[in-house]
Design a protein around this motif. Structure first.
Motif, PDB file in Angstrom:
ATOM      1  N   UNK A 178       4.365  30.327 -70.148  1.00 21.28           N
ATOM      2  CA  UNK A 178       5.787  30.358 -70.505  1.00 21.28           C
ATOM      3  C   UNK A 178       6.435  31.654 -70.022  1.00 21.28           C
ATOM      4  N   UNK A 179       7.654  31.507 -69.466  1.00 28.77           N
ATOM      5  CA  UNK A 179       8.391  32.683 -68.984  1.00 28.77           C
ATOM      6  C   UNK A 179       9.883  32.393 -69.012  1.00 28.77           C
ATOM      7  N   UNK A 180      10.667  33.457 -69.045  1.00 29.66           N
ATOM      8  CA  UNK A 180      12.120  33.323 -68.989  1.00 29.66           C
ATOM      9  C   UNK A 180      12.670  34.293 -67.949  1.00 29.66           C
ATOM     10  N   UNK A 181      13.490  33.758 -67.030  1.00 29.60           N
ATOM     11  CA  UNK A 181      14.245  34.600 -66.104  1.00 29.60           C
ATOM     12  C   UNK A 181      15.653  34.031 -66.113  1.00 29.60           C
ATOM     13  N   UNK A 182      16.616  34.790 -66.627  1.00 34.48           N
ATOM     14  CA  UNK A 182      17.920  34.199 -66.880  1.00 34.48           C
ATOM     15  C   UNK A 182      19.053  35.105 -66.430  1.00 34.48           C
TER      16      UNK A 182
ATOM     17  N   UNK B 216       4.396  35.332 -70.203  1.00 30.03           N
ATOM     18  CA  UNK B 216       4.375  36.213 -69.032  1.00 30.03           C
ATOM     19  C   UNK B 216       5.492  37.244 -69.073  1.00 30.03           C
ATOM     20  N   UNK B 217       6.715  36.761 -68.903  1.00 28.11           N
ATOM     21  CA  UNK B 217       7.844  37.659 -68.661  1.00 28.11           C
ATOM     22  C   UNK B 217       9.084  37.041 -69.296  1.00 28.11           C
ATOM     23  N   UNK B 218       9.911  37.849 -69.953  1.00 27.82           N
ATOM     24  CA  UNK B 218      11.229  37.400 -70.409  1.00 27.82           C
ATOM     25  C   UNK B 218      12.241  38.398 -69.889  1.00 27.82           C
ATOM     26  N   UNK B 219      13.109  37.950 -68.995  1.00 25.76           N
ATOM     27  CA  UNK B 219      14.090  38.849 -68.382  1.00 25.76           C
ATOM     28  C   UNK B 219      15.455  38.188 -68.417  1.00 25.76           C
TER      29      UNK B 219
END
Ligand SMILES: [Zn+2]
Length: 487
Positions: free
Chosen positions: A5-9, A64-67
């Motif tokens: 799971x990751x977020x790039x927004x 992983x990453x939340x940006x």
């Protein structure tokens, strides 16, 4: 099952002069690994819903990453490359995965890459091969053929204001588990009619988007229809794929998906003129607000919505309030870190004279000279109480309230749209006690302000999120497209 799971927004307004670099992500949200689950569990966000949905299905999440960064100009190539490379490296290091869950926006434009999410999804696909990928996308996603072809499933928000983010996150996690278990076999149809609906005409409580979603909801109730996403699109992106799109998912029935998508595209096209929108001129709006009985009257500064990539520092409504001697008014919020610093140096109770706003986006209004008393100082941290982002901490950076003859200006250091009355309460102002509340937001403020407002007036002030698209020079969006071309 194990899901990555990751977020790039990011929602990119290509007309904005503000470059979205690493610092802009750090100011809003940039987290790694397990910290993501701690920060988002139980919140009214896609990630919150994904975490919840995964737990309900007994899925282990590999975070992983939340940006995310406040909407502004193109994302710097350096930061995008860093985020993509980190995500790909985490995918490689994750061990065996059954699925990939991504919380993306869908309207991210990177320096040199018009279709940010399409590029990111292709990198993920190349890394994971046939592993299914489910993605949540904002209602304002400018969905491209590359996104539709690369992801296994796209889930768009069905509401504007976006009050169903956690529901869509939960749904994405559940559907991905169904795909992995072999219970469903998604077949997808994607359509992109030549439409660029302005933001202020996109709300889903009434109007053309409501009618389209009513049609889609009825279709979703049919057998073999899994989900339908109608993306209103983000018009302030001068890229070929900006605008409305339709995404239909059926269970193993391509012909049905195609037929429903065609029907929805035709319905959207027939409603195209209903998306056009007119707001009140500044002087007329302020006069009308003052003449109305009861309080508070919300003046929606829809064209200076930081949530649509505007600067959040235009001064035209404030200028008019001061010109006519309005009292009991609050302007929430004006982005001006330098003015905040001046107030901090002066201290609470001090009288300061300074120029506020109009510094980043002078094309849409000049700085305004004011003298007032520093009423409150704050570190800008508050808790969102919803409906949007419920339970998530908001960070406005150093914040000051400057009182100019009972017109209170909330000055903030980090850009964030006024979508929660908490942004007014936490600095000691009772929104219910004010005659006028100026909120810098296009539609989102409605979720929390409609229940408390005596009246709402939308104002046609200058700004980079204006719904008057004729004010912008488009050179790259596909043509012809309505309403830029009269079709
Ligand atoms: Zn949106």
């Amino acid at each position: 099952m194990r899901f990555f799971v990751a977020m790039v927004s990011h929602e990119t307004n290509t007309f904005s002069p503000i470059r979205t670099d690493r610092g802009q992500f750090e100011a809003r949200d940039l987290r790694y690994g397990g910290e993501i689950l701690e920060a988002y569990r139980g919140t009214g966000t896609c990630l919150g819903g994904m975490i919840d949905g995964a737990a309900a299905r007994g899925v282990t999440l590999v975070p992983s990453l939340a940006a995310s960064a406040s909407p502004a100009g193109r994302v710097s190539k350096e930061f995008y490359d860093e985020a993509r490379d980190r995500l790909v490296a985490d995918l490689r290091a994750a061990g065996p995965l059954d699925g990939v869950l991504l919380d993306l926006h869908g309207a991210m434009v990177v320096e040199g890459i018009d279709d940010g999410e399409g590029d990111l999804l292709q990198a993920v696909r190349t890394t994971v091969g046939a592993v299914p990928i489910a993605v949540t996308l904002d209602f304002h996603a400018n969905v491209t053929r590359a996104m539709a072809a690369t992801a296994t499933l796209l889930h768009g928000y069905k509401t504007y204001p976006h009050v169903d983010m956690d529901a869509r996150g939960r749904e994405a996690a559940g559907r991905l588990a169904d795909v992995v278990a072999g219970r469903i076999r998604p077949t997808v149809a994607y359509r992109q009619p030549p439409m660029l609906p302005p933001i202020a005409g996109q709300l889903t409580t009434r109007g053309p988007m409501r009618r389209l979603y009513d049609l889609a909801d009825a279709m979703e109730a049919r057998p073999r229809v899994l989900s339908i996403s109608l993306f209103a699109g983000f018009p302030l992106a001068d890229i070929p794929d900006a605008g409305l799109s339709i995404y239909v998912v059926t269970d193993g029935d391509q012909a049905l998906a195609d037929a429903l998508a065609d029907e929805l595209a035709a319905a959207a096209w027939a409603l195209r003129r209903e998306f056009l929108h007119a707001a009140l001129p500044v002087k007329g709006a302020v006069a009308r607000a003052l003449a109305l009985d009861g309080r508070p009257v919300v003046l929606a500064d829809i064209a200076d919505n930081t949530g649509g990539g505007a600067a959040g520092d235009t001064t035209e409504i404030l200028r008019e309030l001061l010109r006519v001697g309005a009292r009991g008014a609050t302007v929430a919020c004006l982005w001006d870190p330098a003015a905040v610093r001046a107030c901090l140096e002066a201290g609470v109770g001090a009288t300061v004279s300074l120029a506020v706003g109009g510094k980043i986006d002078p094309g849409h209004g000049a700085p305004l000279a004011v003298s007032g008393r520093v009423r409150t100082l704050s570190d800008g941290r508050f808790m969102h109480k919803g409906p949007m982002f419920r339970g998530l901490e908001g960070r406005l950076g150093p914040t000051a309230v400057l009182d100019v003859n009972d017109v209170k200006i909330i000055l903030i250091s980090h850009r964030w749209q006024t979508l929660d009355p908490e942004m007014i309460r936490f600095v000691g102002i009772d929104p219910l006690g004010e005659k006028i509340l100026v909120v810098k937001s296009s539609i989102h403020y409605r979720a929390a302000f409609e229940p408390i407002a005596r009246a709402i007036l939308e104002v046609d002030a200058p700004g980079l999120s204006s719904s008057n698209l004729a004010r912008f020079t488009f050179t790259r969006v596909r043509r012809p497209i309505f309403p830029l071309d009269d079709m």
